[in-house]
Design an enzyme around this catalytic site. Sequence first.
Site, mmCIF file in Angstrom:
data_model
loop_
_atom_site.group_PDB
_atom_site.id
_atom_site.type_symbol
_atom_site.label_atom_id
_atom_site.label_comp_id
_atom_site.label_asym_id
_atom_site.label_seq_id
_atom_site.Cartn_x
_atom_site.Cartn_y
_atom_site.Cartn_z
ATOM 1 C CE LYS A 71 8.835 -17.202 -35.317
ATOM 2 N NZ LYS A 71 8.463 -17.481 -33.918
ATOM 3 C CD GLU A 106 -5.647 -21.082 -43.263
ATOM 4 O OE1 GLU A 106 -6.640 -20.884 -42.774
ATOM 5 O OE2 GLU A 106 -5.226 -21.029 -44.440
ATOM 6 C CD GLU A 160 -4.523 -8.472 -33.712
ATOM 7 O OE1 GLU A 160 -4.293 -9.596 -33.372
ATOM 8 O OE2 GLU A 160 -5.810 -8.170 -33.398
ATOM 9 C CB VAL A 161 1.077 -10.963 -35.921
ATOM 10 C CG1 VAL A 161 2.537 -11.901 -36.744
ATOM 11 C CG2 VAL A 161 1.394 -10.806 -34.603
ATOM 12 C CD GLU A 209 -8.942 -15.238 -31.551
ATOM 13 O OE1 GLU A 209 -7.821 -14.477 -31.991
ATOM 14 O OE2 GLU A 209 -8.946 -16.472 -32.176
ATOM 15 N N GLY A 229 -1.800 -17.350 -37.075
ATOM 16 C CA GLY A 229 -1.561 -16.904 -35.954
ATOM 17 C C GLY A 229 -2.737 -15.829 -35.578
HETATM 18 P P1 NAD Z 1 0.551 -14.391 -33.143
HETATM 19 O O1 NAD Z 1 0.129 -14.018 -34.222
HETATM 20 O O2 NAD Z 1 1.036 -13.596 -31.810
HETATM 21 O O3 NAD Z 1 2.237 -15.388 -33.259
HETATM 22 C C1 NAD Z 1 1.933 -16.151 -34.257
HETATM 23 C C2 NAD Z 1 3.378 -16.452 -34.755
HETATM 24 O O4 NAD Z 1 3.607 -15.235 -35.236
HETATM 25 C C3 NAD Z 1 4.429 -17.017 -33.814
HETATM 26 O O5 NAD Z 1 5.204 -17.819 -34.620
HETATM 27 C C4 NAD Z 1 5.125 -15.502 -33.685
HETATM 28 O O6 NAD Z 1 6.445 -15.760 -33.136
HETATM 29 C C5 NAD Z 1 4.952 -14.871 -34.844
HETATM 30 N N1 NAD Z 1 5.287 -13.278 -35.001
HETATM 31 C C6 NAD Z 1 5.053 -12.529 -33.997
HETATM 32 N N2 NAD Z 1 5.036 -11.196 -34.378
HETATM 33 C C7 NAD Z 1 5.680 -11.320 -35.517
HETATM 34 C C8 NAD Z 1 6.215 -10.519 -36.504
HETATM 35 N N3 NAD Z 1 6.026 -9.052 -36.323
HETATM 36 N N4 NAD Z 1 6.332 -10.845 -37.952
HETATM 37 C C9 NAD Z 1 6.408 -12.194 -38.100
HETATM 38 N N5 NAD Z 1 6.087 -13.143 -37.189
HETATM 39 C C10 NAD Z 1 5.766 -12.582 -35.946
HETATM 40 O O7 NAD Z 1 -0.349 -15.596 -32.480
HETATM 41 P P2 NAD Z 1 -0.468 -16.440 -31.251
HETATM 42 O O8 NAD Z 1 -0.719 -15.555 -29.957
HETATM 43 O O9 NAD Z 1 0.837 -17.426 -31.260
HETATM 44 O O10 NAD Z 1 -1.572 -17.440 -31.603
HETATM 45 C C11 NAD Z 1 -2.921 -17.316 -31.326
HETATM 46 C C12 NAD Z 1 -3.630 -16.668 -32.534
HETATM 47 O O11 NAD Z 1 -3.444 -17.753 -33.760
HETATM 48 C C13 NAD Z 1 -5.025 -16.624 -32.408
HETATM 49 O O12 NAD Z 1 -5.560 -15.229 -32.815
HETATM 50 C C14 NAD Z 1 -5.829 -17.938 -33.045
HETATM 51 O O13 NAD Z 1 -7.055 -17.577 -33.369
HETATM 52 C C15 NAD Z 1 -4.866 -17.775 -34.327
HETATM 53 N N6 NAD Z 1 -5.027 -19.177 -34.935
HETATM 54 C C16 NAD Z 1 -5.492 -19.395 -36.122
HETATM 55 C C17 NAD Z 1 -5.728 -20.610 -36.552
HETATM 56 C C18 NAD Z 1 -6.273 -20.836 -37.906
HETATM 57 O O14 NAD Z 1 -6.217 -21.987 -38.596
HETATM 58 N N7 NAD Z 1 -7.155 -19.851 -38.439
HETATM 59 C C19 NAD Z 1 -4.947 -21.885 -36.096
HETATM 60 C C20 NAD Z 1 -4.422 -21.603 -34.769
HETATM 61 C C21 NAD Z 1 -4.333 -20.260 -34.349
#
Ligand code: NAD
Length: 502
Positions: free
Chosen positions: A195, A271, A252-253, A404, A249
């Site tokens: 996804k 991650e 929180e999520v 962050e 991501g």
């Molecule tokens: P996000 O958590 O908002 O979204 C990530 C994914 O989760 C998206 O595909 C989104 O559609 C999905 N999502 C959103 N709500 C959901 C729910 N209720 N249930 C299941 N899935 C849901 O993150 P973002 O804003 O897309 O990305 C930024 C974040 O990702 C930052 O915190 C960044 O540090 C982190 N990140 C971490 C790594 C790592 O390797 N540690 C790599 C890249 C990004």
Amino acid sequence: MSTSSIERTNAIAPAVAKFLATPLHKSFVGGRWVEAADGQAFDVLDPGSGEKIATVTSLKKADVDKAVDIAVDAFHNSGWAKMQVAERAACLHRIADAVEARKAEFATVEALDCGKIYDQALGDVQNFIDTFRYFADLSQAVNYRQVIAVKNHEAWVSRQAWGACGFIIPWNFPFLLAGWGLAPALAAGNTCVLKPAEDTPLSALYLCHVIQELELLPNGVLNVVTGLGETAGAAVSQNPKFRRMSFTGSPEVGRMVAEAAGRNLIPVKCELGGKGAAVIFNDVDVQETAEKLVQAITFHSGQVCCDATRWLIQRDIYDDLVDECITRMKSVQIGYQMDGSSQMGPLVNSKQRSRVLSYLQKGVADGADLILEGGAAEIPGKKGFYVKPALLAGSLNNVAAREEIFGPVAFIAPFASEEEGIRLANDTDYGLGNSVWSKDLQRCARVAEAFISGNGWINAHNVIVHGVPYGGVGKSGMGGGVVSPDTLNDYLRPISVVRPLK
Ligand code: NAD
């Protein structure tokens, strides 16, 4: 496709233009293109122009559940899981070959979709290729039947694929992260449901087009389900038929996904975000260090989870280093991601721009000094989501030093001793990537090992190498990390086989 920046950009290959002109981008399930049963779709924008570049089907729970059923069926019936390891590895190499042959096309799709500078997008595509080749080769070196010497028993551990695996990924490195997730799972013989983030689904869909056209995988082995996080993402996280789950991501999520997977007792890898520190000692080359720090914080406009966003500088070089950084940050060329002279492109969307700008205000309200003011940037002829780099200074208890931000913003503070540098670096809920900067390599090794984080880098930041585990601790992640032999093992289910001897 509307009249947009795409049509004005010379770099668009005909195949990409044709792909982007698709009236409705569908999800890829069981080797076919499928639409949400309720017919709903969402728009995808070019972050650099602010204009729509695609309309994408918005799957709901029932649609996603069907995709998972198909992935489960493909696991049992497509022959993928039972294929000879070398044969499967050859399939992964063929995918890498196909992406390599269309590297510029993939980079264009990625750059337009997430606002990434084109050359950086090329780097991400190369990383995807390298990841597929790395896990293809590694899968052939695994001991799938490991004999255990124990008294009075014949015993061994057999390693098998788990089944269908679910992946939810963010918008900052869509294609690279798809590779990090999919390659080890596929190499181990699992089937996948991915996804992508709703802001950036296009490179994963382009991959599916190539896989379908060249018949690179059996149907149902790779499925890409597009949709919003709270619907399609939640459906992936709640599906009990997966055997492994991987989420990248925000924390929180990540918590919600881990809770949902936990209720189904499905092992989940998370991650998550970061608030990395660079601990800079007084014996560094100030100019060279300033150059590297500024490159790191402006790379992909600071939307990098493991970035150094807290710069801890030994007191006696503090002023010099800060001056050098400010000079360089002011001269960063901000512009459209497809323009060859741009060094820093836009943020991914207007929400992210508001978030970054609001943290500058919140930081100042909480007592920080805004020593390089940042703010929104205007690019002539473009309505994208641009900001300027910014620097805040002050107490590390400040909200902008603790949370962050995910933009080209660093928080700086001085330290006196090695002990204090380590203590300040570790004073965070996050634990992804920290770096130490000094000519004294013994001190560097000592400090790097004292970090409470998944990664400790020396005289560099954001150093990710295939073969070296990359993961986070604390609020930055759990479950084992990516890109190493451990990752492949995570996608192999061990079964102990024992026979008592008379
Ligand atoms: P996000 O958590 O908002 O979204 C990530 C994914 O989760 C998206 O595909 C989104 O559609 C999905 N999502 C959103 N709500 C959901 C729910 N209720 N249930 C299941 N899935 C849901 O993150 P973002 O804003 O897309 O990305 C930024 C974040 O990702 C930052 O915190 C960044 O540090 C982190 N990140 C971490 C790594 C790592 O390797 N540690 C790599 C890249 C990004």
